[in-house]
Design a protein around this motif. Structure first.
Motif, short mmCIF file in Angstrom:
data_model
loop_
_atom_site.label_atom_id
_atom_site.label_comp_id
_atom_site.label_asym_id
_atom_site.label_seq_id
_atom_site.Cartn_x
_atom_site.Cartn_y
_atom_site.Cartn_z
N GLN A 59 -22.83 -21.00 19.44
CA GLN A 59 -23.21 -19.66 18.98
C GLN A 59 -22.88 -19.52 17.50
O GLN A 59 -21.84 -19.99 17.04
CB GLN A 59 -22.47 -18.59 19.79
N CYS A 60 -23.77 -18.86 16.77
CA CYS A 60 -23.57 -18.66 15.34
C CYS A 60 -23.71 -17.18 15.00
O CYS A 60 -24.68 -16.53 15.41
CB CYS A 60 -24.58 -19.48 14.54
N LYS A 61 -22.74 -16.66 14.26
CA LYS A 61 -22.75 -15.24 13.88
C LYS A 61 -23.27 -15.03 12.45
O LYS A 61 -23.31 -13.90 11.98
CB LYS A 61 -21.35 -14.66 14.01
N ASP A 119 -19.70 -22.87 22.23
CA ASP A 119 -20.93 -22.49 22.94
C ASP A 119 -22.16 -22.52 22.04
O ASP A 119 -23.17 -21.88 22.34
CB ASP A 119 -20.79 -21.10 23.57
N ARG A 121 -31.49 -13.83 11.86
CA ARG A 121 -30.31 -14.42 12.50
C ARG A 121 -30.44 -15.93 12.59
O ARG A 121 -31.54 -16.48 12.47
CB ARG A 121 -30.05 -13.82 13.88
N LEU A 126 -29.85 -19.52 14.70
CA LEU A 126 -29.72 -20.13 16.02
C LEU A 126 -29.44 -21.62 15.86
O LEU A 126 -30.09 -22.30 15.05
CB LEU A 126 -31.00 -19.94 16.84
N TYR A 127 -28.48 -22.12 16.62
CA TYR A 127 -28.22 -23.56 16.66
C TYR A 127 -28.89 -24.14 17.90
O TYR A 127 -28.71 -23.65 19.01
CB TYR A 127 -26.73 -23.84 16.73
#
Length: 201
Positions: free
Chosen positions: A82-84, A80, A122, A124-125
């Motif tokens: 999403q990157c943590k 998805d 944070r 974001l991709y």
């Protein structure tokens, strides 16, 4: 943009336009809001994945400094997109005239009584843009309407001029008999009358 007492940080989100097997970079701009020299240090939760240049430095009074964050080439995309991963930027005042060589880990030690500002960033991709879908065959835009004249003299999808042309082509085509020639003449006269009525409206 972060509006801490020492540094303004722009942006607060590291945006990477994600592409497989390609290094991607983004830029942080640090602006010193004070009349003092400010030291900074950048940390990340995934140091093997990112390269930060410079990861420590000095921002002179009322000046700016750019920090380049480069993500190493990735072999697969995360679920998805999403990157943590997260980054932490620490900043602290230093003596006037300080240089990057004067920076030590002790400067950023809160337990030693140093006043350290911290800002969390944070990641974001951004997915790559999708190519435009091909236009299906037979749906070309801008094509002119074509007259469709059936054997019984009916027509579809054309104006009076187009229909007249279509019937004229039938009228001037090869004739097989006198009866067919007469029938075509009758059709032509009827068409002329019909076209005249259409033009009245």
């Amino acid at each position: 943009m972060s509006t801490g007492d020492l540094l303004n940080i722009d942006p607060l989100e590291l945006k990477f336009f994600f592409e497989l097997k390609k290094q991607i970079s983004c830029t942080l701009q640090l602006s010193n809001k004070t009349d003092s020299y400010v030291a900074f240090k950048v940390k990340t939760t995934n140091p093997k994945k990112y390269c930060v240049r410079p990861n420590t430095g000095i921002v002179s009074p009322r000046s700016t400094c750019d920090v380049i964050v480069t993500m190493q080439a990735q072999k697969e995309a995360p679920a998805d997109m999403q990157c943590k991963d997260k980054f932490l930027l620490q900043s602290v005042k230093t003596p006037d005239g300080a240089t990057p060589k004067d920076i030590t880990a002790e400067m950023f030690n809160k337990e030693a009584g140093h006043v350290v500002e911290e800002c969390k960033l944070r990641v974001l991709y951004i997915p790559p843009p999708q190519p435009p879908s091909p236009v299906p065959e037979g749906s070309e835009e801008g094509s002119s309407p074509r007259a469709s004249v059936s054997e019984n003299g009916n027509f579809n999808g054309a104006d009076s001029t187009t229909v007249t042309r279509a019937f004229t082509e039938r009228l001037e085509g090869p004739e097989k008999s006198a009866e067919e020639r007469i029938q075509r003449r009758i059709e032509h006269v009827s068409l002329v009358q019909f076209t005249f009525c259409c033009n009245l409206f």
